[in-house]
Design an enzyme around this catalytic site. Sequence first.
Site, PDB file in Angstrom:
ATOM      1  N   LYS A  55     -12.476  -7.284   7.249  1.00  0.00           N
ATOM      2  CA  LYS A  55     -13.286  -6.184   6.714  1.00  0.00           C
ATOM      3  C   LYS A  55     -14.693  -6.669   6.380  1.00  0.00           C
ATOM      4  O   LYS A  55     -15.678  -5.967   6.615  1.00  0.00           O
ATOM      5  CB  LYS A  55     -12.597  -5.587   5.484  1.00  0.00           C
ATOM      6  CG  LYS A  55     -11.341  -4.793   5.852  1.00  0.00           C
ATOM      7  CD  LYS A  55     -10.429  -4.551   4.662  1.00  0.00           C
ATOM      8  CE  LYS A  55      -9.125  -3.889   5.103  1.00  0.00           C
ATOM      9  NZ  LYS A  55      -8.106  -3.840   4.037  1.00  0.00           N
ATOM     10  N   GLN A  99      -7.410  -5.206  -2.368  1.00  0.00           N
ATOM     11  CA  GLN A  99      -6.484  -5.511  -1.279  1.00  0.00           C
ATOM     12  C   GLN A  99      -5.035  -5.430  -1.761  1.00  0.00           C
ATOM     13  O   GLN A  99      -4.662  -6.036  -2.754  1.00  0.00           O
ATOM     14  CB  GLN A  99      -6.779  -6.907  -0.703  1.00  0.00           C
ATOM     15  CG  GLN A  99      -5.908  -7.295   0.471  1.00  0.00           C
ATOM     16  CD  GLN A  99      -6.067  -6.374   1.675  1.00  0.00           C
ATOM     17  OE1 GLN A  99      -7.170  -5.992   2.034  1.00  0.00           O
ATOM     18  NE2 GLN A  99      -4.972  -6.017   2.306  1.00  0.00           N
ATOM     19  N   ASP A 122     -11.487   3.634  -0.300  1.00  0.00           N
ATOM     20  CA  ASP A 122     -10.222   3.389   0.402  1.00  0.00           C
ATOM     21  C   ASP A 122      -9.196   4.495   0.127  1.00  0.00           C
ATOM     22  O   ASP A 122      -8.103   4.493   0.682  1.00  0.00           O
ATOM     23  CB  ASP A 122      -9.662   2.029  -0.038  1.00  0.00           C
ATOM     24  CG  ASP A 122      -8.698   1.435   0.983  1.00  0.00           C
ATOM     25  OD1 ASP A 122      -8.791   1.798   2.173  1.00  0.00           O
ATOM     26  OD2 ASP A 122      -7.854   0.613   0.593  1.00  0.00           O
TER      27      ASP A 122
END
Length: 282
Positions: A55, A99, A122
């Site tokens: 990413k 994450q 996200d």
Amino acid sequence: MSKEPVILDGKKVSDDIKAKLAVKVQELKLQGVTPCLATILVGDDPASATYVRMKGSACERLGIISKKVVLETSTTTEELIAAIQELNEDPNVHGILLQHPVPHHIDERAAFDAIDIKKDVDGVTTLGFSQNAFGFADYPSCTPAAIIAIMDYYDLPIEGKHAVVVGRSPILGKPVSMMLLNRNATVTICHSRTKNLGEIVSQGDIVVAAVGKPNFIQGDWIKPGAVVLDAGYNPGNIGDCDYEACAKVASAITPVPAGVGPVTIATLLKHTVESAERTVQG
């Protein structure tokens, strides 16, 4: 003889999204703003570290700042939330990605929900999920948004179709079901414990595989001419569908890799740039 399916090329869709983003990033820089995505990695899980690195590289190629926050495995929920709050308050950070998964002793839901909704690029917060269900989320979960983006890119109809979603996770199965419903599909949500699963899947004009089990969806479950979107990614670059078998029946199908995955990352970057644009617009 069966017709070859349309291969839904995620790299092609991703490249299209990123080409448009590159222009927006340059426009923002001319206004003195550089989009910034902060990624938080707790612990030393090698797969998670790889995802964060990928990413970060994708950000840098587009001129987006990738701010990496790495915390020890022993980090407490309170310490993680404090790190998130610091990023919430940093005006130069436009998106925050925690994450998944975090170490077991951390309350992951509490950590996700500590992310400011304006920076939840996200789509992991409870508030973001709720907004997505109602159809007005700025940043829906990235993989569901990627699935919709692929269908739109290839002009695959959603309205009036019967979509069968196999999987019920809060960042994939559930939100993609809501997004399809909001686009006027009739949606059936299944999972690995659903009885007569093959029979239900065989009714789907659209099948979304999001169950996290390699080669789980069988070719003889697929309705002839159905569109198959495989959001699974298992060790060995294997999706949740038996690709060869499903491709013989489907009218269109995503490969694994190079299907939903690249578009998911492109969507994360898109959300980050949009967040940066909102700061300029006030």
